[in-house]
Scaffold this motif. Sequence first.
Motif, PDB file in Angstrom:
ATOM      1  N   UNK A  35       0.832  -1.196   0.000  1.00 34.59           N
ATOM      2  CA  UNK A  35       0.000   0.000   0.000  1.00 34.59           C
ATOM      3  C   UNK A  35       0.869   1.250   0.000  1.00 34.59           C
ATOM      4  N   UNK A  36       2.030   1.198   0.650  1.00 30.63           N
ATOM      5  CA  UNK A  36       2.937   2.343   0.672  1.00 30.63           C
ATOM      6  C   UNK A  36       3.473   2.655  -0.719  1.00 30.63           C
ATOM      7  N   UNK A  37       3.725   1.630  -1.514  1.00 27.31           N
ATOM      8  CA  UNK A  37       4.238   1.850  -2.866  1.00 27.31           C
ATOM      9  C   UNK A  37       3.212   2.569  -3.719  1.00 27.31           C
ATOM     10  N   UNK A  38       1.949   2.244  -3.560  1.00 30.69           N
ATOM     11  CA  UNK A  38       0.881   2.873  -4.330  1.00 30.69           C
ATOM     12  C   UNK A  38       0.763   4.348  -3.966  1.00 30.69           C
ATOM     13  N   UNK A  39       0.999   4.679  -2.686  1.00 27.66           N
ATOM     14  CA  UNK A  39       0.893   6.052  -2.221  1.00 27.66           C
ATOM     15  C   UNK A  39       2.161   6.856  -2.501  1.00 27.66           C
ATOM     16  N   UNK A  40       3.119   6.275  -3.194  1.00 29.24           N
ATOM     17  CA  UNK A  40       4.405   6.922  -3.451  1.00 29.24           C
ATOM     18  C   UNK A  40       4.280   8.105  -4.395  1.00 29.24           C
ATOM     19  N   UNK A  41       5.272   8.264  -5.221  1.00 24.68           N
ATOM     20  CA  UNK A  41       5.344   9.396  -6.129  1.00 24.68           C
ATOM     21  C   UNK A  41       4.148   9.440  -7.057  1.00 24.68           C
ATOM     22  N   UNK A  42       3.622  10.632  -7.241  1.00 25.10           N
ATOM     23  CA  UNK A  42       2.556  10.833  -8.215  1.00 25.10           C
ATOM     24  C   UNK A  42       3.191  11.245  -9.540  1.00 25.10           C
ATOM     25  N   UNK A  43       2.700  10.671 -10.623  1.00 24.23           N
ATOM     26  CA  UNK A  43       3.244  10.959 -11.938  1.00 24.23           C
ATOM     27  C   UNK A  43       2.270  11.827 -12.712  1.00 24.23           C
ATOM     28  N   UNK A  44       2.812  12.813 -13.387  1.00 27.89           N
ATOM     29  CA  UNK A  44       1.987  13.675 -14.225  1.00 27.89           C
ATOM     30  C   UNK A  44       1.782  13.003 -15.581  1.00 27.89           C
ATOM     31  N   UNK A  45       0.863  13.548 -16.352  1.00 29.11           N
ATOM     32  CA  UNK A  45       0.658  13.049 -17.712  1.00 29.11           C
ATOM     33  C   UNK A  45       1.949  13.161 -18.507  1.00 29.11           C
ATOM     34  N   UNK A  46       2.679  14.270 -18.339  1.00 25.32           N
ATOM     35  CA  UNK A  46       3.924  14.469 -19.075  1.00 25.32           C
ATOM     36  C   UNK A  46       4.952  13.400 -18.688  1.00 25.32           C
ATOM     37  N   UNK A  47       5.068  13.075 -17.390  1.00 27.20           N
ATOM     38  CA  UNK A  47       5.981  12.010 -16.964  1.00 27.20           C
ATOM     39  C   UNK A  47       5.637  10.701 -17.679  1.00 27.20           C
ATOM     40  N   UNK A  49       3.866  10.271 -20.502  1.00 21.74           N
ATOM     41  CA  UNK A  49       4.090  10.383 -21.953  1.00 21.74           C
ATOM     42  C   UNK A  49       5.573  10.261 -22.283  1.00 21.74           C
ATOM     43  N   UNK A  50       6.410  10.929 -21.514  1.00 25.01           N
ATOM     44  CA  UNK A  50       7.849  10.857 -21.769  1.00 25.01           C
ATOM     45  C   UNK A  50       8.398   9.451 -21.536  1.00 25.01           C
ATOM     46  N   UNK A  51       7.847   8.729 -20.584  1.00 24.54           N
ATOM     47  CA  UNK A  51       8.328   7.379 -20.305  1.00 24.54           C
ATOM     48  C   UNK A  51       7.993   6.412 -21.429  1.00 24.54           C
ATOM     49  N   UNK A  52       7.034   6.770 -22.279  1.00 26.61           N
ATOM     50  CA  UNK A  52       6.623   5.895 -23.373  1.00 26.61           C
ATOM     51  C   UNK A  52       7.589   5.951 -24.550  1.00 26.61           C
TER      52      UNK A  52
END
Length: 77
Positions: A35-47, A49-52
């Motif tokens: 559950x802690x991993x899910x609550x971790x860093x929030x990713x933006x749409x840009x993050x 898109x760039x990861x793709x």
Amino acid sequence: MTVKLKAHYDGKVLHPHEHLAIKPGTEVTITVESADAVKGKEYSFLDTALSMDLALPPDFSSRLDDYLYRGSNGDSQ
């Protein structure tokens, strides 16, 4: 059958928080995500898109409507 459920780990065994409608001895595959991993860093749409690592033409942003609505190469259909 795919079921998503919450459980807790006592150091030896995972204990589901709800009843599982499967027969004892049934082999299952478990994916563990804390559950802690899910609550971790929030990713933006840009993050995301760039990861793709998409290969887009250089004029994609200025001609977005052309590419989305008139065909994959921007030409009228």
